[in-house]
Design a protein around this motif. Structure first.
Motif, short mmCIF file in Angstrom:
data_model
loop_
_atom_site.label_atom_id
_atom_site.label_comp_id
_atom_site.label_asym_id
_atom_site.label_seq_id
_atom_site.Cartn_x
_atom_site.Cartn_y
_atom_site.Cartn_z
N THR A 79 0.85 -1.19 0.00
CA THR A 79 0.00 0.00 0.00
C THR A 79 0.89 1.24 0.00
O THR A 79 2.00 1.22 0.51
N GLY A 80 0.38 2.32 -0.58
CA GLY A 80 1.15 3.55 -0.55
C GLY A 80 0.68 4.55 -1.58
O GLY A 80 -0.15 4.24 -2.44
N GLY A 81 1.22 5.74 -1.48
CA GLY A 81 0.84 6.77 -2.44
C GLY A 81 1.38 8.13 -2.06
O GLY A 81 2.32 8.27 -1.30
N HIS A 82 0.71 9.14 -2.59
CA HIS A 82 1.14 10.52 -2.47
C HIS A 82 0.85 11.10 -1.09
O HIS A 82 -0.13 10.73 -0.45
N GLU A 97 -2.52 5.95 3.76
CA GLU A 97 -2.58 5.19 2.52
C GLU A 97 -2.83 3.71 2.79
O GLU A 97 -3.60 3.06 2.10
N ALA A 98 -2.17 3.17 3.82
CA ALA A 98 -2.35 1.75 4.18
C ALA A 98 -3.81 1.47 4.54
O ALA A 98 -4.40 0.48 4.08
N SER A 99 -4.41 2.35 5.32
CA SER A 99 -5.81 2.17 5.71
C SER A 99 -6.75 2.32 4.52
O SER A 99 -7.65 1.51 4.32
N GLU A 100 -6.52 3.36 3.71
CA GLU A 100 -7.38 3.60 2.55
C GLU A 100 -7.33 2.44 1.56
O GLU A 100 -8.36 2.02 1.04
N GLU A 101 -6.15 1.93 1.28
CA GLU A 101 -6.01 0.92 0.24
C GLU A 101 -6.31 -0.50 0.71
O GLU A 101 -6.59 -1.37 -0.11
N SER A 102 -6.25 -0.73 2.02
CA SER A 102 -6.48 -2.08 2.54
C SER A 102 -7.85 -2.25 3.20
O SER A 102 -8.30 -3.37 3.39
N GLY A 103 -8.45 -1.13 3.60
CA GLY A 103 -9.69 -1.21 4.37
C GLY A 103 -9.46 -1.53 5.83
O GLY A 103 -10.41 -1.59 6.61
N LEU A 104 -8.21 -1.71 6.24
CA LEU A 104 -7.88 -2.00 7.63
C LEU A 104 -7.77 -0.69 8.41
O LEU A 104 -7.03 0.21 8.01
N ARG A 105 -8.49 -0.60 9.50
CA ARG A 105 -8.51 0.65 10.27
C ARG A 105 -7.64 0.58 11.53
O ARG A 105 -7.28 1.60 12.08
N ASP A 141 -4.33 -5.62 13.04
CA ASP A 141 -4.96 -6.13 14.25
C ASP A 141 -5.57 -7.51 13.95
O ASP A 141 -5.99 -7.78 12.82
N VAL A 142 -5.62 -8.34 14.96
CA VAL A 142 -6.20 -9.68 14.82
C VAL A 142 -7.66 -9.59 14.39
O VAL A 142 -8.42 -8.79 14.91
N GLY A 143 -8.04 -10.37 13.41
CA GLY A 143 -9.43 -10.50 13.02
C GLY A 143 -9.98 -9.47 12.06
O GLY A 143 -11.06 -9.64 11.51
N GLU A 144 -9.27 -8.39 11.84
CA GLU A 144 -9.77 -7.38 10.91
C GLU A 144 -9.56 -7.86 9.48
O GLU A 144 -8.49 -8.37 9.14
N GLN A 145 -10.57 -7.72 8.64
CA GLN A 145 -10.51 -8.23 7.27
C GLN A 145 -10.27 -7.10 6.27
O GLN A 145 -10.93 -6.06 6.34
N PRO A 146 -9.36 -7.30 5.32
CA PRO A 146 -9.10 -6.27 4.31
C PRO A 146 -10.25 -6.17 3.31
O PRO A 146 -11.03 -7.11 3.14
N MET A 147 -10.32 -5.02 2.64
CA MET A 147 -11.32 -4.79 1.60
C MET A 147 -10.64 -4.13 0.40
O MET A 147 -9.71 -3.34 0.57
N VAL A 148 -11.13 -4.44 -0.78
CA VAL A 148 -10.61 -3.85 -2.01
C VAL A 148 -11.02 -2.38 -2.07
O VAL A 148 -12.17 -2.05 -1.81
N SER A 149 -10.08 -1.52 -2.43
CA SER A 149 -10.37 -0.09 -2.56
C SER A 149 -10.62 0.26 -4.03
O SER A 149 -10.48 -0.58 -4.92
N ASP A 150 -10.94 1.52 -4.27
CA ASP A 150 -11.16 2.01 -5.63
C ASP A 150 -9.89 1.96 -6.48
O ASP A 150 -9.97 1.99 -7.70
N GLU A 151 -8.73 1.91 -5.83
CA GLU A 151 -7.46 1.93 -6.55
C GLU A 151 -6.95 0.54 -6.90
O GLU A 151 -5.91 0.42 -7.53
N TRP A 157 -3.86 -11.57 1.47
CA TRP A 157 -2.75 -11.97 2.33
C TRP A 157 -1.94 -13.04 1.63
O TRP A 157 -2.49 -13.94 1.01
N PHE A 158 -0.61 -12.95 1.75
CA PHE A 158 0.30 -13.95 1.18
C PHE A 158 1.37 -14.30 2.21
O PHE A 158 1.92 -13.41 2.86
#
Length: 187
Positions: A79-82, A97-105, A141-151, A157-158
């Motif tokens: 994740t990353g950006g400007h 950027e990490a939160s926006e692109e991953s959906g993880l808060r 954080d444990v249990g939080e699930q990522p979400m696809v962003s507009d970007e 996870w890998f």
């Protein structure tokens, strides 16, 4: 925040960072020299070259990394950006950027950068355009699930030993992150 504050924060981050290698030290010096002559060097509007901030996100157990399939570039990346004027620092930009692109808060950003990456990108009005990326590590954080962003077209996870096709810059960041997370080596 003001542009001057963000510029100073970026400069202070780079000036105080201890580089892990001679090559990284040379990049750090280049970034500092760039900022010394470009007060707007943190902004995407700086023509030809500008700073960016990114984060390699690790799972809570630190066994997996989260990568996003970047929509415009078509590659798996961290994740990353400007940086934005609202960011108080490079690290704040990386976390946003990490939160926006991953959906993880609920992310914990480790203190200080782990790696620098200068790379050409297909954006901006000037060719070539380079990103001077300041790279961090975040832990989810444990249990939080990522979400696809507009970007992105995908987010997954890998395991670090079962990565998709990634370029050398992603591998270098993962190696630097591993050294920070596991300074004594993995068992």
């Amino acid at each position: 925040m003001t542009a001057d504050h963000l510029h100073r924060s970026c400069r202070d981050t780079l000036e105080s960072w201890t580089s892990p290698s001679a090559e990284q030290e040379e990049l750090r010096r280049q970034y500092c020299a760039f900022l010394a002559t470009h007060p707007d060097g943190w902004a995407r509007s700086c023509p030809g070259t500008h700073l960016t901030a990114s984060a390699m996100i690790y799972s809570a157990d630190r066994a997996r990394v989260l990568l996003v399939l970047h929509r415009k570039i078509g590659r798996w990346l961290q994740t990353g950006g400007h940086l934005e004027i609202e960011d108080v620092s490079c690290s704040a930009a990386a976390l946003r950027e990490a939160s926006e692109e991953s959906g993880l808060r609920r992310l914990e950003l480790l203190e200080g950068p782990v790696w620098l990456s200068r790379h050409e990108v297909p954006c901006g009005s000037v060719r070539p355009t380079f990103h001077l990326d300041i790279q961090y590590v975040a832990v989810a954080d444990v249990g939080e699930q990522p979400m696809v962003s507009d970007e992105s077209d995908d987010v997954r996870w890998f395991a670090t030993d079962e990565l998709p096709d990634v370029d050398a810059s992603v591998l270098a960041l993962i190696a630097a992150a591993q050294r920070r997370l596991f300074p004594e080596g993995r068992c």
